[in-house]
Structure formats: structure tokens, C-alpha cells
Design a protein around this motif. Structure first.
Motif, PDB file in Angstrom:
ATOM      1  N   UNK B 309       8.792 -51.366  13.820  1.00 47.56           N
ATOM      2  CA  UNK B 309       8.014 -51.913  13.091  1.00 47.56           C
ATOM      3  C   UNK B 309       6.722 -51.636  12.275  1.00 47.56           C
ATOM      4  N   UNK B 310       6.770 -50.822  11.411  1.00 46.75           N
ATOM      5  CA  UNK B 310       5.816 -49.897  10.908  1.00 46.75           C
ATOM      6  C   UNK B 310       4.756 -50.415   9.454  1.00 46.75           C
ATOM      7  N   UNK B 311       3.383 -50.412   9.718  1.00 47.10           N
ATOM      8  CA  UNK B 311       3.086 -50.866   8.772  1.00 47.10           C
ATOM      9  C   UNK B 311       2.727 -51.099   7.808  1.00 47.10           C
ATOM     10  N   UNK B 314       3.625 -54.310   5.546  1.00 47.70           N
ATOM     11  CA  UNK B 314       2.005 -54.973   5.672  1.00 47.70           C
ATOM     12  C   UNK B 314       1.408 -54.764   4.360  1.00 47.70           C
ATOM     13  N   UNK B 326       8.655 -60.061   5.481  1.00 48.16           N
ATOM     14  CA  UNK B 326       7.794 -59.025   7.174  1.00 48.16           C
ATOM     15  C   UNK B 326       9.781 -58.477   7.612  1.00 48.16           C
ATOM     16  N   UNK B 327       8.042 -57.450   9.223  1.00 49.81           N
ATOM     17  CA  UNK B 327       9.354 -57.296   9.983  1.00 49.81           C
ATOM     18  C   UNK B 327      10.148 -57.888  10.864  1.00 49.81           C
ATOM     19  N   UNK B 328      11.293 -57.959  11.024  1.00 44.75           N
ATOM     20  CA  UNK B 328      12.263 -59.233  11.477  1.00 44.75           C
ATOM     21  C   UNK B 328      12.083 -58.433  12.766  1.00 44.75           C
ATOM     22  N   UNK B 329      12.251 -60.119  13.295  1.00 42.66           N
ATOM     23  CA  UNK B 329      12.120 -60.520  14.600  1.00 42.66           C
ATOM     24  C   UNK B 329      12.504 -58.984  15.841  1.00 42.66           C
ATOM     25  N   UNK B 330      13.783 -59.098  15.190  1.00 40.79           N
ATOM     26  CA  UNK B 330      14.273 -57.803  15.921  1.00 40.79           C
ATOM     27  C   UNK B 330      14.482 -55.679  14.961  1.00 40.79           C
ATOM     28  N   UNK B 331      13.277 -55.966  14.781  1.00 42.76           N
ATOM     29  CA  UNK B 331      12.794 -54.736  14.016  1.00 42.76           C
ATOM     30  C   UNK B 331      13.597 -54.261  13.727  1.00 42.76           C
TER      31      UNK B 331
END
Lengths: 146, 416
Positions: B309-311, B314, B326-331
Motif C-alpha cells: 500500500x505505497x505512498x 497518491x 488507486x491502490x487496489x483493495x487487494x494491495x
């Protein structure tokens, strides 16, 4: 001699910084969550209360709901789970390690056949590395998948 | 009594020599000589049976930085690790330790006349090193070479009529292993304006700078699991090796009035590096120094959530409007996968295919890392993950790389 005195002062300073308080048996934290731990880690970082934090949490039986990614938890002896959902971005790097028996691993695979899913487990927080020097890491023993 | 007190201090474990990429963490930025900036590994262009490993230290060096020109630290260990079975633990360690010499302490000069040889009496300040190989399973430790000269700083045209001719005298080969230690042109190219709120625009901010390089070329069968290079087409954990580097300092330093400091205690890792840019842009400030003290085998447990879940995406969206996914729900399990080829344990290290038939042309990040690889663009593109190419506008080094050992370009002259 002067060097020796300086070293003594330094030694005393170091010891007082990390001195463990007299050890009352910590209260059970059966309902404590990973969010609670994260809050206490932040407090320890501000106040230097790492020893108290470790004493309070280590050895506790906990029930947590976490995310299992098959790529990071694919074997009984190599299972790391995400303590927090995707936060965009992550606020904490640590991922708890679960020591699983083969039977619990099979149960986990049965409950979670996909690449990723939410699971709840009970286990003992056998190791909590939390200090100003080393990264935070957690290991749960006696893990049961619920 | 003094020894007892020192021993006591070390036992408390509370005094830690803390501190590492280019000035990427707060503590290592204060200890420049052990700041590991980049690691490269690729199949040798001159002998496909050998692997080249480059570990760079001491970032962003001005060529004219006299009179005490840059060198390696005498009280540090510089190490390169090989994981040959995919468990993210070192199986083989190469260790460099350095010793400085001054011929004439009664002058401030680095050299007292023109220098035409690495053994020139006019080279007043010199440094030598020992290179050891450690088998992490048996603990066996062998000296590969000792007393090897570090290439001198490229002081300028009045000192060196032909600098590179002198510098290449620092190349030493023993039983098929070649080594070089010394200043080179900084091979990493990037627009460092990225740290001014991602203000990239193609500025070649590392052009004209130097770096201190350790370059090693080793027979692949000497680092492969079981001492045997895997056959062509094999895809198991032992068909790749993991490569990373570190620097360590003694745990305790006592400053003295009137004489040099004393160092005590075991060595504490203060810097480490595998993939480029991990500690710069993946690990947040709160954990950067801790990352430098940690081991790759623990990366998932310590820092895994930052990879999932990288910054960066963003930030790219917020500042540049890059329209990153966007970071997918699955990371970002895709990034985890890149860190764990062939079923190896995910960890921050360069992993490279060493099977028979592999060539330098196939050694490009993330399969190893070649000197000319534009890793900044690659990693930004992977991080943004929207199908578009994202880059910093700097696509190559200021100087060409060599096809022969030690491969990096000659350092910029302090007085061209």
C-alpha cells in the motif's frame, strides 16, 4: 578516571531510559485490536515507554481480524497477514507473522481459497519487537483460524 | 575498570550506532562515508560465466573537494551479500575493510607532485583494503586479497597527466575474482528536484558528481547454490541469486581530547541497499533508520504493508495530477511478486537469473540491475500503475559506461 565517570553517567542514562517498572501482572487484553496496539506504539514512540508496551502486550491471547494475501501467507511456516485494510497509503509497515500448524494452514486455505480474504484468528502474541532501534514486528503462536 | 564499563555499556544494548541510498534516511545523512547509495548486478559483458556486483557509497561528491578528498572509512565494514537459495538470508558475504596511510604528515597536500603510477611516492595519502569471502553456513572466512590499493581521487590535470591509466592499476584479480575500489563517476541519474514536491523536469542533477565504488566480478559457480551454476531453463529458487549490500560501524565510539577516537564493540549495520529507491520513497520517515538496521529476511514482517500500500501513487496524483491508479483493495501484490521471483522469499534485494546461457543483455532491472537502467522511470511507472510511462525526464548518465572491468566511467576531475 574522567572517561570512566562519563561512561557511568551514560550507562545510567541508558538504563533509566529503558528501565522496566516493577512488574504487576498485565491485565488481559482479550478485546484489544491492532488499532489499539498501533495507538500504544505511537505513544511509546513519543514517551519512550517501549518496555511497558512490550510487557503489557507480549504473551497476551488475542483475537484479530486481518487480511490474508496468498502471496504473503502461502505456507504454515511463512505466513504474514495484513493487520490493516488498504489505507492509501499504509500508516504502519508491520505485518504479523502467524505460526500455523499444518491443520490450521489447511483450515485457512479452506476458508480462504482466493488470492485475498479477511480472516479471524485467535493466538498468543509470542513476540513483539518494539523499540526505538528496530522495526516493529509481531509473531503469533498457538494460532487457531476461526 | 574502564574495560568493564565499556563492556557494560555494550551489554545494555541501548547505545546503538544508528544510521542508509543517497542521503535517504535521517541518521545516515549524518554519516556520509557509510551511506550505501546504489547496488548493481549484471552478467559480465566480458565473460558471461561471471557476475558483476557494484556497491556504491558516499553520495553526491564534488570532484574538487580537496584537500581531504573522499575515501572509504577505515573503521567500517562494507559488505555485499549473496542469497543463493531464495530464503532472503545471506549464504555468502564479501567484506571490504580499509586502512589509510599518510607518507608525510607535515604537509596538507594529498599529493606532493605529479602522479604517474599508483605506487608513486608523490601520492601522499593512500588507502588499501582487504577483501574477504565468508561462507555463512560453515563460518569459514578466507582472505581473497589484501593490501590492495584504492584508486586515488582524480585531483586534477596538474596531478594526473593520465588519471585513468593510474586508477586502473587498482584493479586486482585473484583466482578468477576481480576487484576494484575507488572513485568513479556517479552512475545514478535522476532529477533530484523530485524532492521539491515532485518537481521533476529533466534536470540532470547528478551529472558531474562522483561516488566511491566497490566493484566485484566473480565466477558464477562460486556463488551458486552448491557451487554449481544452474542449467539453462531452470526456474527454481536456486536459479536466481539475491544481491544486496550494507555498511556497519563499531557499536561504541569514545571521543578523546588530544588523540583519535576509540571504537569498541560489535559491528552494527547502519546502511543497507538492494532495490533502488526503496528506502527513499517506499519506507516513510518513521521507519527509515530502522530499515537501515534491519535484515532482508524480515522485510515482509517489518515493512510489508508499505509495499502492499505505497505512498508514491497518491503523491503523484496529488502533486502532479498523474492520474495514477488507486491502490487496489487487494494491495500491490504485483510489486511483492517482483521482489520474489521463482518462489523466493519476498525481500529487498536485487535478484538475477544466473542460469547457463544468461548474458549481460538480459541483465536489466528487475532481473539484476545494469548501470544504464533507468530505474527511476521504471519504478515510477510501476508505482503509478495506470498503463502510462511516468518519468523524471532524465534518461541516461552523463558519461558512457565501459564494456570492460570496472565498467563505471572514470571520475570527474577536480581540475579538468
Amino acid at each position: 578516571m574522567r572517561t570512566a565517570a562519563v561512561l557511568l553517567v551514560a550507562l545510567a542514562a541508558c538504563r533509566s531510559h529503558e528501565a522496566a517498572p516493577p512488574a504487576p501482572k498485565p491485565a488481559p487484553l482479550a478485546h484489544a485490536t491492532q488499532q489499539d496496539l498501533a495507538r500504544e506504539l505511537a505513544t511509546a514512540d513519543r514517551q519512550g515507554t517501549w518496555a511497558q508496551l512490550r510487557q503489557r502486550w507480549q504473551g497476551q491471547a488475542l483475537r484479530w481480524t486481518v487480511t490474508r494475501y496468498r502471496t504473503l501467507c502461502g505456507a504454515a511456516d511463512s505466513c504474514f497477514v495484513a493487520a490493516f485494510p488498504i489505507e492509501r497509503p499504509a500508516k504502519h509497515g508491520w505485518m504479523p507473522k502467524l505460526d500455523l500448524s499444518q491443520a490450521e494452514m489447511a483450515k485457512l486455505d479452506a476458508k480462504c481459497p482466493s488470492a485475498m480474504c479477511e480472516i479471524t484468528f485467535e493466538g498468543t502474541l509470542a513476540e513483539l519487537a518494539a523499540s526505538p532501534e528496530q522495526p516493529t514486528s509481531l509473531r503469533f503462536a498457538n494460532v487457531h483460524i476461526l | 575498570m574502564k574495560k568493564m564499563l565499556v563492556a557494560g555499556l555494550m551489554l545494555t544494548g541501548s547505545l546503538v550506532a544508528n544510521a542508509s541510498s543517497h542521503r535517504e534516511a535521517p541518521m545516515i545523512a549524518e554519516d556520509q562515508y557509510v551511506d550505501n547509495t546504489d547496488v548493481y548486478t549484471f552478467i559480465s559483458p566480458s565473460d558471461p560465466n561471471k557476475l558483476v556486483i557494484v556497491a556504491d557509497y558516499v553520495p553526491l561528491l564534488l570532484p574538487s573537494s580537496g584537500p581531504n578528498y573522499y575515501k572509504f572509512s577505515d573503521n567500517a565494514r562494507y559488505e555485499v551479500y549473496i542469497d543463493n537459495n531464495g530464503d532472503a538470508k545471506p549464504d555468502i558475504t564479501y567484506r571490504w575493510t580499509f586502512q589509510s596511510q599518510t607518507k608525510n604528515g607535515a604537509t596538507f597536500l594529498y599529493n606532493t607532485g605529479a602522479v604517474d603510477s599508483i605506487t608513486s611516492p608523490n601520492l601522499n595519502v593512500t588507502q588499501t583494503y582487504r577483501l574477504e569471502k565468508i561462507d555463512e553456513h560453515s563460518g569459514a572466512r578466507g582472505v581473497i586479497m589484501d593490501g590492495v590499493p584504492v584508486a586515488p581521487w582524480n585531483v586534477g590535470k596538474r596531478t594526473f597527466a593520465n588519471y585513468e591509466q593510474v586508477a586502473l592499476q587498482a584493479v586486482k584479480s585473484v583466482n578468477g575474482t576481480s576487484a576494484f575500489a575507488g572513485p568513479r563517476d556517479e552512475p545514478f541519474f535522476v532529477d533530484l528536484h523530485v524532492f521539491d514536491l515532485l518537481g521533476v523536469g529533466g534536470s540532470h542533477t547528478t551529472d558531474g558528481l562522483n561516488i566511491m565504488s566497490l566493484v566485484l566480478e566473480v565466477p558464477i559457480n562460486e556463488i551458486a547454490s552448491g557451487g554449481v551454476r544452474p542449467a539453462s531453463g531452470m526456474t527454481g529458487k536456486t536459479s536466481v541469486v539475491g544481491v544486496w549490500a550494507s555498511a556497519s560501524r563499531p557499536q561504541l565510539r569514545v571521543l578523546r581530547k588530544g588523540r583519535d577516537a576509540d571504537d569498541y564493540g560489535r559491528y552494527i549495520q547502519v546502511s543497507r541497499l538492494g532495490w533502488p529507491l526503496v528506502n527513499e520513497v517506499i519506507i516513510p520517515l518513521q521507519d527509515k533508520d530502522k530499515y537501515n538496521r534491519s535484515q532482508p529476511k524480515d522485510d515482509v514482517g517489518n515493512f510489508g504493508a508499505y509495499i502492499l500500500d505505497p505512498e508514491v501513487p497518491k503523491l503523484l496524483n496529488a502533486v502532479l495530477g498523474a492520474n495514477c491508479a488507486p491502490t487496489p483493495a487487494g494491495g500491490r501484490t504485483d510489486i511483492v511478486g517482483l521482489l520474489a521471483p521463482n518462489g523466493t522469499t519476498p525481500a529487498d534485494m536485487l535478484r538475477i537469473n544466473i542460469t547457463m546461457g544468461q548474458t549481460a543483455d538480459q541483465s536489466h532491472f528487475p532481473n539484476g540491475r545494469a548501470l544504464a537502467d533507468d530505474v527511476t522511470d521504471t519504478l515510477l511507472t510501476v508505482a503509478c500503475n495506470n498503463g502510462s510511462h511516468i518519468g523524471d525526464g532524465v534518461d541516461g548518465n552523463d558519461l558512457p559506461f565501459s564494456q570492460t572491468f570496472p565498467y563505471l566511467a572514470s571520475p570527474h576531475s577536480g581540475n579538468p
